[in-house]
Design an enzyme around this catalytic site. Structure first.
Site, PDB file in Angstrom:
ATOM      1  CG  ASP A 207       8.463  -3.233   4.019  1.00 10.54           C
ATOM      2  OD1 ASP A 207       8.751  -2.323   4.823  1.00 10.54           O
ATOM      3  OD2 ASP A 207       9.038  -3.385   2.931  1.00 10.54           O
ATOM      4  CE  LYS A 341       8.213  -7.115  -5.649  1.00  5.78           C
ATOM      5  NZ  LYS A 341       8.602  -5.781  -6.193  1.00  5.78           N
TER       6      LYS A 341
HETATM    7  P1  PGA Z   1       6.759  -3.258  -3.732  1.00  7.88           P
HETATM    8  O1  PGA Z   1       8.040  -3.588  -2.894  1.00  7.88           O
HETATM    9  O2  PGA Z   1       5.741  -4.270  -3.399  1.00  7.88           O
HETATM   10  O3  PGA Z   1       6.425  -1.878  -3.278  1.00  7.88           O
HETATM   11  O4  PGA Z   1       7.135  -3.263  -5.187  1.00  7.88           O
HETATM   12  C1  PGA Z   1       8.525  -4.863  -2.676  1.00  7.88           C
HETATM   13  C2  PGA Z   1       9.884  -5.000  -3.327  1.00  7.88           C
HETATM   14  O5  PGA Z   1      10.343  -4.077  -3.990  1.00  7.88           O
HETATM   15  O6  PGA Z   1      10.505  -6.023  -3.237  1.00  7.88           O
HETATM   16 ZN    ZN Z   2      12.231  -4.923  -4.700  1.00  8.09          ZN
END
Ligand code: PGA
Ligand code: ZN
Length: 429
Positions: A207, A341
């Site tokens: 990221d 998410k």
């Molecule tokens: P991931 O990480 O997209 O690998 O799940 C993002 C997060 O954990 O916030």
């Molecule tokens: Zn997370």
């Protein structure tokens, strides 16, 4: 009305296939794609992958593409794109499963987002405004960005257990100023790391955070604190961590050295010791938020940490954006913030409902990227429209992260004097 929908396989920021959808109406073509991440839970919507080891190591999405081109497209053509909840319901009815495994949450989400963009165009309003209206509100808020500056955990190749150490410019007056503060601190940190660990310490994780070969929370936090001090943003920039502790839970213990092959057991911690560590870190550093401090099934310790009241405690794979899990966590006071998410739930309508649940309980809401991102900037408009107050989209570098932050700069410019930056009200904007 929706006249045509086509899907294709593209690659995400990790070079792994994902699905992109083009949805057509009389107003033009609207494109959206699904992100993808590491941490997944059992109640999470299912990403449909081909499993054909001869193509993209089994990670192709041609079945999801086919589902959009045939079944979803046939069901949605002729519908009014402003009717988001009806569009999403048609897809849920077509899928019929609890976890969207039939059509694939990746297929459904890309269509849902593309329809949302088309709906805004149909109404001739900006996307964030359309999203605000879908949620029954008219006010919009520019979120405080949570920039990942140090990467570890499953996102980087160093020995650091914590997945993301982030900086939040809560003391900025505008989003634009927050962006500048974040960028300056990121580059200051780069200079500090280069001096201490050499140039290779500035290699970045998935990221965009730097991934020097450090192994303790404290080392990472010291670096970030030094960068904040040197830029002069002391007090104006706070710190957050995504521990992503599910990755290193071994039964009842947490292995802070989980990436090292030689296990001495020296770095194992009990839940109680983890809480002591968090309490001490919050006392020593300006930490205001800890995400996923324990395993996704460790509701007990998460609750104990929340009860200390020392920082925001964010549920990621603990909740999986699942309304049942969110309700339980509200009732049991397990945590006090939701990680948003989109692909954990799969439609715009369900994401809006989950945010409403969290907000009604006076929880914080963090709009979030995934480690596998695309050029889609939708979550920027989502954060503004739903007034979540916080967004984490990675470092202030790398294209797939910056499309989100740069879109927020444009939104702030467009709103002009009407723009409100969450700032100090980041938890309850
Ligand atoms: P991931 O990480 O997209 O690998 O799940 C993002 C997060 O954990 O916030
Ligand atoms: Zn997370």
């Amino acid at each position: 009305v929706i006249t045509k929908i086509t899907a294709r396989q593209v690659l995400d920021s990790r070079g792994i296939p994902t699905i992109e959808v083009d949805l057509y109406t009389n107003k033009g073509m609207f494109r959206a794609s699904s992100p993808s991440g590491n941490c997944t839970g059992i109640y999470e919507a299912v990403e449909l992958r081909d499993g054909d080891k001869g193509r993209y190591l089994g990670k192709g999405v041609s079945r999801a593409v086919k589902n959009v081109n045939e079944r979803i497209s046939e069901a949605l053509i002729g519908m009014d794109p402003t009717l988001q909840s009806q569009i999403d319901q048609v897809m849920l009815d077509l899928d019929k499963t609890e976890n969207k495994v039939e059509l694939g949450a990746n297929a459904i989400l890309a269509v849902s987002i593309a329809a949302c963009k088309a709906g805004a165009a149909e109404k001739e309003v900006p996307l964030y405004k359309h999203i605000a209206e879908l949620s029954g509100k008219t006010s919009t808020v520019l979120p405080v960005p949570s920039f990942t500056v140090i990467s570890g955990g499953a996102h980087a190749g160093n020995n650091l257990a914590v997945q993301e150490i982030m900086i939040l410019p809560v003391g900025a007056n505008t989003f634009e100023e927050a962006m500048q503060m974040g960028s300056e601190t990121y580059h200051q940190l780069k200079a500090i790391i280069t001096e201490k660990y050499g140039t290779s310490g500035c290699n970045v994780g998935e990221d965009g955070g730097f991934a020097p070969n450090i192994s303790s929370f404290k080392e990472g936090l010291d670096l970030v604190k030094e960068a904040i001090d040197q830029t002069g943003y002391n007090g104006k920039i706070k710190i957050a961590m995504d521990v992503a502790a599910t990755n290193f839970c071994l039964g009842t213990k947490y292995d802070l050295d989980f990436k090292s092959p030689n296990k001495s057991g020296q770095n194992f911690r009990t839940g109680e010791e983890m809480i002591e560590m968090y309490v001490q870190l919050c006392a020593d550093y300006p930490i205001v938020s800890i995400e996923q401090p324990f395993d996704k099934e460790d509701w007990e310790n998460t609750k104990l940490l929340s009860a200390h009241g020392i920082c925001q405690v964010v549920g990621d794979d603990l909740l999986m954006l699942n309304p049942k899990c969110i309700e339980r966590a509200i009732n049991e006071s397990t945590c006090n913030a939701l990680l948003l998410k989109m692909n954990q739930i799969g439609t715009v309508t369900e994401a809006i409902k989950a945010v409403k649940l969290a907000k009604d309980a006076h929880w914080g809401v963090v709009t979030s990227h995934r480690c596998g991102e695309t050029e889609d900037s939708f979550i920027a408009d989502l954060a503004v429209g739903l007034a979540t107050g916080q967004i984490k989209a990675g470092a202030p570098c790398r294209g797939e992260r910056l499309v989100k932050y740069n879109q927020l700069l444009r939104i702030e410019e467009e709103l002009g004097e009407r723009a409100v930056y969450a700032g100090l009200n980041w938890r309850l904007p």
